[in-house]
Design a protein around this motif. Sequence first.
Motif, short mmCIF file in Angstrom:
data_model
loop_
_atom_site.label_atom_id
_atom_site.label_comp_id
_atom_site.label_asym_id
_atom_site.label_seq_id
_atom_site.Cartn_x
_atom_site.Cartn_y
_atom_site.Cartn_z
N ALA A 26 28.61 92.14 17.43
CA ALA A 26 29.68 91.46 18.16
C ALA A 26 30.74 90.93 17.18
CB ALA A 26 29.10 90.31 18.98
N ARG B 18 23.98 82.22 15.23
CA ARG B 18 23.00 83.08 15.89
C ARG B 18 22.68 84.30 15.04
NH1 ARG B 18 25.11 84.93 21.25
NH2 ARG B 18 23.23 86.21 21.12
N ALA B 19 23.71 84.89 14.44
CA ALA B 19 23.48 86.07 13.59
C ALA B 19 22.65 85.71 12.37
CB ALA B 19 24.82 86.66 13.17
N ALA C 122 31.50 87.66 23.87
CA ALA C 122 30.46 87.95 22.88
C ALA C 122 29.40 86.85 22.81
CB ALA C 122 31.08 88.13 21.50
N ASP D 119 23.26 91.64 20.15
CA ASP D 119 23.44 91.98 18.73
C ASP D 119 24.64 91.21 18.22
OD1 ASP D 119 23.95 93.10 16.24
OD2 ASP D 119 23.31 95.10 16.85
N THR D 120 24.39 90.03 17.63
CA THR D 120 25.50 89.15 17.26
C THR D 120 26.30 89.70 16.08
OG1 THR D 120 23.84 87.83 16.08
CG2 THR D 120 24.59 87.00 18.19
N ARG D 121 25.61 90.33 15.15
CA ARG D 121 26.36 90.92 14.03
C ARG D 121 27.31 92.00 14.53
NH1 ARG D 121 25.06 94.28 8.52
NH2 ARG D 121 26.50 95.93 9.07
N LEU E 293 28.49 82.09 17.06
CA LEU E 293 28.05 83.47 16.87
C LEU E 293 27.48 83.67 15.47
CD1 LEU E 293 30.69 85.92 18.43
CD2 LEU E 293 28.26 85.78 18.95
#
Length: 216
Positions: free
Chosen positions: A90, A136-137, A81, A86-88, A133
Amino acid sequence: MAIANDRAPRRRVDARSSIERITAAGRVVLGKGEGSLEQIAAEAGVGIATLYRHFPNREAVVRAVLEDILESDLFPLVERAADASDTRQALQGIALSLLDLITEERGLVTFASNFADVAVDVLQHFSASLHPLLLRAQEAGEIRSDLTAEDIPHFLVMAVAGLALPSAAPSMRARFVALLFDSLNPANATPLPPLLADENDLRDAVGNVTKGGRRS
């Protein structure tokens, strides 16, 4: 002296082998439903005294099984991931995978009397790998900015406590994980996955667990 020096490493190897066998046996036994320490020892091919030497109680077995789930099944998902666009999504997928994996060990949640405490402690280590992650989100505006990596274990255990039950249907888990993640950023709420009409609801899942009791 050479013999004595050889014995210490051999004992450590034997101990590690026993721990690994007992942990694997814990996943097998709990995957079938509620079990006992005696059943886990028999599945591992060790005596109960050997099991107690490494795992003094049910909580220790649950900890080892959870750590094995994270190490062997979940960390690879986190690594994949890392480059997700699309981090959310993931993060949401990782949370749902965790629920699915724990649910496969159907007796895991009810095996220890303080499962939530053990799970939060184990997931504290897991949260560090999710931190990049999460950042980033947040930078992309997909997750609220005041959520911290330390919040993640509690957030996940809250989901596990309610949704990683033997009778909780996959569509129910997907639906409510989506709802939980929407609560982290209501402005960008997404449509909930459909809940299939022929699958049991959470009340049935909780009822089945509370009626079953726990064997020693």
